[in-house]
Design a protein around this motif. Structure first.
Motif, PDB file in Angstrom:
ATOM      1  N   PRO A   1      29.755  24.168  44.024  1.00  0.00           N
ATOM      2  CA  PRO A   1      30.893  24.190  43.092  1.00  0.00           C
ATOM      3  C   PRO A   1      31.559  22.824  42.923  1.00  0.00           C
ATOM      4  CG  PRO A   1      31.525  25.157  45.131  1.00  0.00           C
ATOM      5  CD  PRO A   1      30.085  24.835  45.276  1.00  0.00           C
ATOM      6  N   ILE A   2      30.818  21.839  42.476  1.00  0.00           N
ATOM      7  CA  ILE A   2      31.384  20.524  42.183  1.00  0.00           C
ATOM      8  C   ILE A   2      30.960  20.169  40.768  1.00  0.00           C
ATOM      9  CG2 ILE A   2      31.396  18.096  42.814  1.00  0.00           C
ATOM     10  CD1 ILE A   2      30.733  18.930  45.649  1.00  0.00           C
ATOM     11  N   LEU A   3      31.913  19.750  39.948  1.00  0.00           N
ATOM     12  CA  LEU A   3      31.586  19.428  38.563  1.00  0.00           C
ATOM     13  C   LEU A   3      30.776  18.142  38.502  1.00  0.00           C
ATOM     14  CD1 LEU A   3      34.857  20.184  36.666  1.00  0.00           C
ATOM     15  CD2 LEU A   3      32.855  21.588  36.939  1.00  0.00           C
ATOM     16  N   THR A   4      29.697  18.200  37.730  1.00  0.00           N
ATOM     17  CA  THR A   4      28.869  17.004  37.559  1.00  0.00           C
ATOM     18  C   THR A   4      28.901  16.617  36.089  1.00  0.00           C
ATOM     19  OG1 THR A   4      27.020  18.514  37.513  1.00  0.00           O
ATOM     20  CG2 THR A   4      27.385  17.324  39.544  1.00  0.00           C
ATOM     21  N   LYS A   5      27.989  15.758  35.694  1.00  0.00           N
ATOM     22  CA  LYS A   5      27.978  15.270  34.316  1.00  0.00           C
ATOM     23  C   LYS A   5      27.766  16.394  33.310  1.00  0.00           C
ATOM     24  CE  LYS A   5      28.630  10.839  34.470  1.00  0.00           C
ATOM     25  NZ  LYS A   5      27.549   9.939  34.859  1.00  0.00           N
TER      26      LYS A   5
ATOM     27  N   LEU B   1      36.644  28.940  38.806  1.00  0.00           N
ATOM     28  CA  LEU B   1      35.534  28.155  38.283  1.00  0.00           C
ATOM     29  C   LEU B   1      35.781  27.721  36.842  1.00  0.00           C
ATOM     30  CD1 LEU B   1      32.440  30.018  39.719  1.00  0.00           C
ATOM     31  CD2 LEU B   1      33.233  27.753  40.281  1.00  0.00           C
ATOM     32  N   THR B   2      36.427  28.600  36.043  1.00  0.00           N
ATOM     33  CA  THR B   2      36.593  28.241  34.637  1.00  0.00           C
ATOM     34  C   THR B   2      37.830  27.377  34.425  1.00  0.00           C
ATOM     35  OG1 THR B   2      37.712  30.349  34.345  1.00  0.00           O
ATOM     36  CG2 THR B   2      35.386  30.245  33.757  1.00  0.00           C
ATOM     37  N   LYS B   3      38.958  27.745  35.080  1.00  0.00           N
ATOM     38  CA  LYS B   3      40.201  27.026  34.802  1.00  0.00           C
ATOM     39  C   LYS B   3      40.579  25.999  35.850  1.00  0.00           C
ATOM     40  CE  LYS B   3      42.314  30.554  31.981  1.00  0.00           C
ATOM     41  NZ  LYS B   3      43.441  31.462  31.848  1.00  0.00           N
ATOM     42  N   GLY B   4      39.862  25.978  36.982  1.00  0.00           N
ATOM     43  CA  GLY B   4      40.221  25.083  38.072  1.00  0.00           C
ATOM     44  C   GLY B   4      40.289  23.620  37.685  1.00  0.00           C
ATOM     45  N   PRO B   5      39.274  23.078  37.013  1.00  0.00           N
ATOM     46  CA  PRO B   5      39.335  21.660  36.663  1.00  0.00           C
ATOM     47  C   PRO B   5      40.502  21.315  35.744  1.00  0.00           C
ATOM     48  CG  PRO B   5      37.114  22.464  36.483  1.00  0.00           C
ATOM     49  CD  PRO B   5      37.962  23.654  36.713  1.00  0.00           C
ATOM     50  N   GLN B   6      40.844  22.212  34.810  1.00  0.00           N
ATOM     51  CA  GLN B   6      41.972  21.894  33.934  1.00  0.00           C
ATOM     52  C   GLN B   6      43.299  22.016  34.674  1.00  0.00           C
ATOM     53  OE1 GLN B   6      39.612  24.303  32.573  1.00  0.00           O
ATOM     54  NE2 GLN B   6      38.492  22.540  31.779  1.00  0.00           N
ATOM     55  N   GLU B   7      43.418  23.038  35.546  1.00  0.00           N
ATOM     56  CA  GLU B   7      44.717  23.286  36.159  1.00  0.00           C
ATOM     57  C   GLU B   7      45.023  22.338  37.309  1.00  0.00           C
ATOM     58  OE1 GLU B   7      45.271  28.019  35.201  1.00  0.00           O
ATOM     59  OE2 GLU B   7      44.748  27.365  37.198  1.00  0.00           O
ATOM     60  N   THR B   8      43.993  21.912  38.030  1.00  0.00           N
ATOM     61  CA  THR B   8      44.258  21.070  39.197  1.00  0.00           C
ATOM     62  C   THR B   8      43.766  19.647  39.032  1.00  0.00           C
ATOM     63  OG1 THR B   8      42.186  21.659  40.242  1.00  0.00           O
ATOM     64  CG2 THR B   8      44.047  23.067  40.700  1.00  0.00           C
ATOM     65  N   GLY B   9      42.845  19.415  38.132  1.00  0.00           N
ATOM     66  CA  GLY B   9      42.350  18.070  37.943  1.00  0.00           C
ATOM     67  C   GLY B   9      41.383  17.609  39.001  1.00  0.00           C
TER      68      GLY B   9
ATOM     69  N   VAL C   1      36.144  23.555  45.577  1.00  0.00           N
ATOM     70  CA  VAL C   1      36.561  23.960  46.919  1.00  0.00           C
ATOM     71  C   VAL C   1      37.838  23.218  47.326  1.00  0.00           C
ATOM     72  CG1 VAL C   1      35.874  23.966  49.324  1.00  0.00           C
ATOM     73  CG2 VAL C   1      34.225  24.515  47.592  1.00  0.00           C
ATOM     74  N   THR C   2      37.881  21.935  47.033  1.00  0.00           N
ATOM     75  CA  THR C   2      39.081  21.156  47.343  1.00  0.00           C
ATOM     76  C   THR C   2      40.270  21.643  46.544  1.00  0.00           C
ATOM     77  OG1 THR C   2      37.497  19.388  47.286  1.00  0.00           O
ATOM     78  CG2 THR C   2      39.712  18.814  47.848  1.00  0.00           C
ATOM     79  N   SER C   3      40.037  22.015  45.275  1.00  0.00           N
ATOM     80  CA  SER C   3      41.171  22.473  44.485  1.00  0.00           C
ATOM     81  C   SER C   3      41.708  23.792  45.005  1.00  0.00           C
ATOM     82  CB  SER C   3      40.769  22.607  43.021  1.00  0.00           C
ATOM     83  OG  SER C   3      39.972  23.737  42.846  1.00  0.00           O
ATOM     84  N   ILE C   4      40.839  24.635  45.595  1.00  0.00           N
ATOM     85  CA  ILE C   4      41.343  25.881  46.182  1.00  0.00           C
ATOM     86  C   ILE C   4      42.128  25.570  47.457  1.00  0.00           C
ATOM     87  CG2 ILE C   4      40.666  28.032  47.285  1.00  0.00           C
ATOM     88  CD1 ILE C   4      38.361  28.164  45.402  1.00  0.00           C
ATOM     89  N   ILE C   5      41.561  24.704  48.315  1.00  0.00           N
ATOM     90  CA  ILE C   5      42.219  24.424  49.597  1.00  0.00           C
ATOM     91  C   ILE C   5      43.578  23.781  49.384  1.00  0.00           C
ATOM     92  CG2 ILE C   5      42.097  23.010  51.666  1.00  0.00           C
ATOM     93  CD1 ILE C   5      39.214  23.279  51.700  1.00  0.00           C
ATOM     94  N   LEU C   6      43.630  22.791  48.502  1.00  0.00           N
ATOM     95  CA  LEU C   6      44.836  21.977  48.420  1.00  0.00           C
ATOM     96  C   LEU C   6      45.770  22.361  47.298  1.00  0.00           C
ATOM     97  CD1 LEU C   6      43.325  18.519  49.239  1.00  0.00           C
ATOM     98  CD2 LEU C   6      44.606  20.020  50.693  1.00  0.00           C
ATOM     99  N   ASP C   7      45.343  23.275  46.411  1.00  0.00           N
ATOM    100  CA  ASP C   7      46.255  23.638  45.333  1.00  0.00           C
ATOM    101  C   ASP C   7      46.518  25.148  45.280  1.00  0.00           C
ATOM    102  OD1 ASP C   7      47.334  24.209  42.706  1.00  0.00           O
ATOM    103  OD2 ASP C   7      46.927  22.117  42.277  1.00  0.00           O
ATOM    104  N   TYR C   8      45.465  25.936  45.054  1.00  0.00           N
ATOM    105  CA  TYR C   8      45.698  27.376  44.897  1.00  0.00           C
ATOM    106  C   TYR C   8      46.147  28.013  46.195  1.00  0.00           C
ATOM    107  CZ  TYR C   8      43.396  27.229  40.379  1.00  0.00           C
ATOM    108  OH  TYR C   8      43.072  26.961  39.094  1.00  0.00           O
TER     109      TYR C   8
END
Lengths: 112, 177
Positions: free
Chosen positions: A54-58, B125-133, B138-145
């Protein structure tokens, strides 16, 4: 299914050691084995076939990803296990200094 | 080869290592056999697409082996030749095999391997990158959610290290007076 059962068997091996062994070192090792099997089980039920980490790539979000929530929780559990092991080891060292043995059946007297 | 076959191989290796760790007489050999289990678990995490966990497990295993070897192997007078009670072992084996058979029925109800339910994780998985940057979810769950969860973890870790330090300190209160 067989993977789950093998993980469960690993847990039961640890439980067997923790309940029947008389040596404190063996009990500490058995508790560690139980912790490993539980962590592995949580990650096993999070796996999705053909998915990536679960890590975003290109290629942004095109692939399927495995379930990240158990991974985050197991990351917490692993760190706590280190604390448990350190605390158990220090207790065992003090028990050895007081009673001169690691045998739990000899540790009977209440000495202040 | 598919992931399942590798995982069966690693899990069999881990079970053998666990049984060896519990049955070997020598302390150092037993601790190293537990190291087999832990490092095998690290490889299994790599196969299960959890690279963060594989790294953390690797570091944890090395630290754990250092702690255990430092704590237990220099006591020359200690030999593990303790025989367990035969009746106790027999009762434990019977009960644990019954639990294993019951576990077969329980594990049939779970979703099969490779098909997780992942109901909550869809949002992450869908909103994590937008909501936490964060690119690493996994890091966004540990340190944000679930940041309070991590705070509790740190508290537990701090408490256990404090407890170990308190137990192991050399100068007690009585001797200082």
């Amino acid at each position: 299914m067989t993977l789950y059962l093998m993980t469960f068997f690993l847990f039961l091996v640890g439980l067997y050691g923790a309940t029947t062994k008389r040596d404190i070192i063996k009990i500490i090792l058995a508790i560690g084995i139980m912790g490993y099997s539980v962590n592995l089980f949580l990650i096993l039920i999070a796996y999705r076939s053909g998915a990536i980490y679960p890590i975003l790539t290109k290629s942004l979000g095109k692939e399927l990803m495995v379930d990240p929530l158990p991974q985050a929780l197991v990351l917490t559990a692993i760190v706590i296990e280190l604390g448990i092991t350190a605390l158990l080891a220090s207790l065992a060292i003090r028990i050895f200094e007081k009673y001169k043995t690691f045998d739990i059946t000899q540790v009977r007297r209440l000495k202040g | 080869m598919p992931v399942e076959i590798w995982l069966h191989f690693i899990l069999g290796f881990m079970i053998i290592g666990a049984i060896a760790a519990l049955e070997i007489k020598d302390v150092l050999s037993a601790i190293i056999a537990v190291g087999i289990v832990g490092l095998g678990l690290s490889v299994a995490f790599l196969f299960l697409q959890a690279p963060d966990l594989a790294l953390v497990q690797f570091v944890f295993e090395i630290l754990c082996m250092i702690i255990l070897i430092r704590a237990f192997t220099h006591r020359k007078e200690h030999k593990i030749d303790l025989k367990s009670n035969v009746v106790l072992v027999a009762i434990a084996v019977v009960i644990l095999s019954v639990v294993f058979v019951l576990g077969i029925f329980a594990f049939k109800e779970l979703p099969s391997f490779g098909k997780p339910i992942a109901r909550i994780a869809e949002r992450y998985l869908t909103k994590g990158p937008q909501e936490t940057g964060s690119a690493n979810i996994v890091t966004s769950i540990i340190l944000d959610y679930r940041a309070y969860d991590t705070l509790g973890e740190i508290t537990v870790l701090f408490t256990s290290i404090l407890g170990a330090f308190t137990i192991l300190r050399v100068i007690g209160r009585k001797q200082r007076r």
